[in-house]
Write a protein that holds these residues in place. Structure first.
Motif: not given
Length: 321
Positions: A191-208
């Protein structure tokens, strides 16, 4: 990969091993010459090809029989990029200077270099692995070319987020049994190796990762159309059966899931990328001979399992790096 390794081992099948043992000269395109023992003058009977590659259908067809069943698996590009950033950032030119995935997305013109050999780890990784241009145009016409190309090459496209349903479809397509597709989750990060993404970041990943995202959306829809043809009620029942058998096997085999320093058998330590902790399993003590073999094969990490199969098929003396 563990499922395919086990099936091949328990049915005495022949694998197409890479000349470099673990990958087919990735990130270069797959070439038949990358298969250990391949000769264009003498056809070798190969049953399973499952090592990591950048796919090239024409080259794979030089090695595999004409009746080969082709399948692949796609993952949500959002979770894929978060995972790729964690696993590969220190070894990937485009990622290693970014402080976080958000920092990378905010400064792609600074960090991302289209000319880097390893740039696919930072953008449209699935599109790249399937053999297409991960920096290609993002128009509707090119989206259609992409997913129709994948649709043509592969008999079945699985979805990682619906892994059990995917295993049921694979089992049905290959006429396998529940036991053949049973598995435990491997390469799990702490769990310590995971990074929680905000909704905004998730949408930016989809676009990228727009090519990957369009690929995923198309085949997610295609997947559920396949489930409809298979039968929703039938799928529900088979997934329940698969999970019941997995739970029974877990009770039979597993003592606990732990960090590497807590593994009793050090040969079972999974590969640990820089700054990431990958968990492993301790088996229950006192297993009989049959259970010891089965349980060991279910949890052995990819690299030592590959070495074991290499030694059985090719021999310890024939080692490349």
């Amino acid at each position: 990969m563990n499922i395919l390794f086990r099936y091949g081992e328990f049915h005495n099948l022949t694998f197409a091993f890479p000349t470099q043992k673990y990958q087919y000269l990735y990130p270069e395109y797959f070439s038949a010459e990358n298969v250990y023992g391949f000769s264009s003058r003498k056809q070798q009977k190969i049953n399973i090809m499952c090592h990591h590659m950048r796919f090239s259908l024409s080259e794979v067809e030089k090695v595999m029989p004409s009746d080969t069943f082709y399948f692949t698996i796609l993952r949500n590009p959002v979770s894929l990029m978060e995972s790729s950033f964690a696993y590969n950032r220190k070894a990937t030119h485009s990622l290693q200077s970014a402080e976080s995935i958000e920092d990378f997305l905010n400064n792609t013109t600074t960090f991302y270099n289209i000319k880097d050999d390893d740039s696919a780890y930072a953008k449209n990784l699935m599109t790249f692995d399937l053999g297409f241009n991960h920096n290609g145009p993002t128009s509707l016409k090119h989206f259609k070319l992409l997913y129709h190309g994948v649709d043509t090459m592969f008999d079945l496209v699985l979805i990682a987020e619906y892994f059990d349903e995917s295993l049921v479809l694979l089992k049905d397509a290959l006429c396998w049994t529940f036991d053949d597709v049973l598995s435990f989750p491997l390469n799990i990060r702490s769990n310590a190796s995971r990074h929680v993404l905000s909704v905004k970041t998730q949408e930016r990943i989809k676009i990228w990762n727009q090519l990957d995202w369009q690929l995923y959306v198309y085949f997610n829809n295609s997947f559920w159309n396949h489930v409809e043809r298979f039968g929703r009620e039938r799928m529900k029942n088979e997934v329940e059966e698969l999970r019941k058998r997995r739970a029974q096997l877990s009770e039979r085999c597993l003592d606990d899931q732990v960090e590497p320093d807590q593994l009793k058998d050090k040969s079972m330590v999974p590969y640990q990328p820089y700054s990431i902790t990958i968990l492993g399993y301790n088996l229950k003590p006192g297993l009989d001979k049959h259970d010891q073999l089965l349980c060991h094969r279910l949890v052995i990490p990819e690299i030592p399992y590959n070495d074991l199969l290499w030694d059985k098929q090719i021999g310890k003396d024939n080692v490349t790096t």
